[in-house]
Write a protein that holds these residues in place. Sequence first.
Motif, PDB file in Angstrom:
ATOM      1  N   ASP A 279      -7.669  -2.854   2.058  1.00 52.87           N
ATOM      2  CA  ASP A 279      -8.106  -3.657   3.206  1.00 52.87           C
ATOM      3  C   ASP A 279      -6.922  -4.326   3.911  1.00 52.87           C
ATOM      4  O   ASP A 279      -7.048  -4.770   5.051  1.00 52.87           O
ATOM      5  N   HIS A 280      -5.789  -4.412   3.225  1.00 54.70           N
ATOM      6  CA  HIS A 280      -4.620  -5.092   3.777  1.00 54.70           C
ATOM      7  C   HIS A 280      -3.524  -4.118   4.200  1.00 54.70           C
ATOM      8  O   HIS A 280      -2.436  -4.544   4.580  1.00 54.70           O
ATOM      9  N   LEU A 281      -3.811  -2.826   4.154  1.00 53.46           N
ATOM     10  CA  LEU A 281      -2.815  -1.805   4.464  1.00 53.46           C
ATOM     11  C   LEU A 281      -3.089  -1.171   5.818  1.00 53.46           C
ATOM     12  O   LEU A 281      -4.236  -1.091   6.248  1.00 53.46           O
ATOM     13  N   PRO A 282      -2.034  -0.670   6.473  1.00 56.18           N
ATOM     14  CA  PRO A 282      -2.273   0.100   7.698  1.00 56.18           C
ATOM     15  C   PRO A 282      -2.976   1.412   7.355  1.00 56.18           C
ATOM     16  O   PRO A 282      -2.852   1.930   6.239  1.00 56.18           O
ATOM     17  N   ALA A 283      -3.709   1.946   8.301  1.00 54.62           N
ATOM     18  CA  ALA A 283      -4.508   3.151   8.070  1.00 54.62           C
ATOM     19  C   ALA A 283      -3.660   4.324   7.593  1.00 54.62           C
ATOM     20  O   ALA A 283      -4.062   5.070   6.696  1.00 54.62           O
ATOM     21  N   TRP A 284      -2.458   4.500   8.137  1.00 55.86           N
ATOM     22  CA  TRP A 284      -1.618   5.629   7.746  1.00 55.86           C
ATOM     23  C   TRP A 284      -1.215   5.541   6.281  1.00 55.86           C
ATOM     24  O   TRP A 284      -1.145   6.559   5.586  1.00 55.86           O
ATOM     25  N   LEU A 285      -0.948   4.331   5.792  1.00 57.43           N
ATOM     26  CA  LEU A 285      -0.546   4.172   4.396  1.00 57.43           C
ATOM     27  C   LEU A 285      -1.735   4.392   3.463  1.00 57.43           C
ATOM     28  O   LEU A 285      -1.593   5.013   2.406  1.00 57.43           O
ATOM     29  N   THR A 286      -2.907   3.943   3.877  1.00 56.29           N
ATOM     30  CA  THR A 286      -4.107   4.185   3.077  1.00 56.29           C
ATOM     31  C   THR A 286      -4.372   5.679   2.957  1.00 56.29           C
ATOM     32  O   THR A 286      -4.689   6.169   1.873  1.00 56.29           O
ATOM     33  N   ARG A 287      -4.225   6.404   4.065  1.00 51.39           N
ATOM     34  CA  ARG A 287      -4.411   7.863   4.010  1.00 51.39           C
ATOM     35  C   ARG A 287      -3.398   8.512   3.082  1.00 51.39           C
ATOM     36  O   ARG A 287      -3.721   9.455   2.352  1.00 51.39           O
TER      37      ARG A 287
ATOM     38  N   SER B 240      -7.819   8.813   2.289  1.00 47.33           N
ATOM     39  CA  SER B 240      -8.599   8.544   3.491  1.00 47.33           C
ATOM     40  C   SER B 240      -8.720   7.036   3.662  1.00 47.33           C
ATOM     41  O   SER B 240      -8.814   6.302   2.677  1.00 47.33           O
ATOM     42  N   ASN B 241      -8.727   6.595   4.902  1.00 51.95           N
ATOM     43  CA  ASN B 241      -8.918   5.160   5.132  1.00 51.95           C
ATOM     44  C   ASN B 241     -10.385   4.832   5.386  1.00 51.95           C
ATOM     45  O   ASN B 241     -10.719   3.711   5.717  1.00 51.95           O
ATOM     46  N   GLN B 242     -11.256   5.817   5.207  1.00 47.90           N
ATOM     47  CA  GLN B 242     -12.696   5.589   5.325  1.00 47.90           C
ATOM     48  C   GLN B 242     -13.327   5.756   3.956  1.00 47.90           C
ATOM     49  O   GLN B 242     -12.870   6.560   3.147  1.00 47.90           O
ATOM     50  N   THR B 243     -14.374   5.000   3.709  1.00 49.81           N
ATOM     51  CA  THR B 243     -15.117   5.201   2.471  1.00 49.81           C
ATOM     52  C   THR B 243     -16.348   6.045   2.785  1.00 49.81           C
ATOM     53  O   THR B 243     -16.927   5.929   3.863  1.00 49.81           O
ATOM     54  N   PRO B 244     -16.740   6.910   1.860  1.00 50.06           N
ATOM     55  CA  PRO B 244     -17.935   7.720   2.120  1.00 50.06           C
ATOM     56  C   PRO B 244     -19.179   6.839   2.136  1.00 50.06           C
ATOM     57  O   PRO B 244     -19.201   5.768   1.521  1.00 50.06           O
TER      58      PRO B 244
END
Length: 137
Positions: free
Chosen positions: A70-78, A83-87
């Motif tokens: 939740d505290h990371l940029p989307a690119w780092l989460t990916r 994926s930066n989305q949860t199913p």
Amino acid sequence: MNLSDIVTARLRTLVPVWWGLAVAWVLAQWPAVKDLLDSWGVDLNSTAVQLGVVGVVIAAWDYVWKRLEDHLPAWLTRLVIGSNQTPTYAPVDGAGVATITTLPADHLDVAPDVALDAEAPAPADDTTDEPTDGAAG
């Protein structure tokens, strides 16, 4: 769960495993880690120990990054989780039971000529506890 959710769920499972395996391999190459585990009496030649250490590293990787996501940029989460989305899953009621609200027709496990009618009688159950050859059991 649609195809996008399935792909997302698989990515969010496999990518942390790949990272965990890579981190475990890098740690295994580091002499200081080998010396530390050896000083604890850990037999690094044991397959069970190796699998256990790899499992712990994978679990730690997954736990840490999913808590930080939740505290990371989307690119780092990916990059670190997949994926930066949860199913999305079926809604869960207060008792913790998932409620399926829709089911695509191609997922129905019935013959095409069978009508799905709530008023239709249930099919006869022809399974019995009796042996079929007539012998007493």
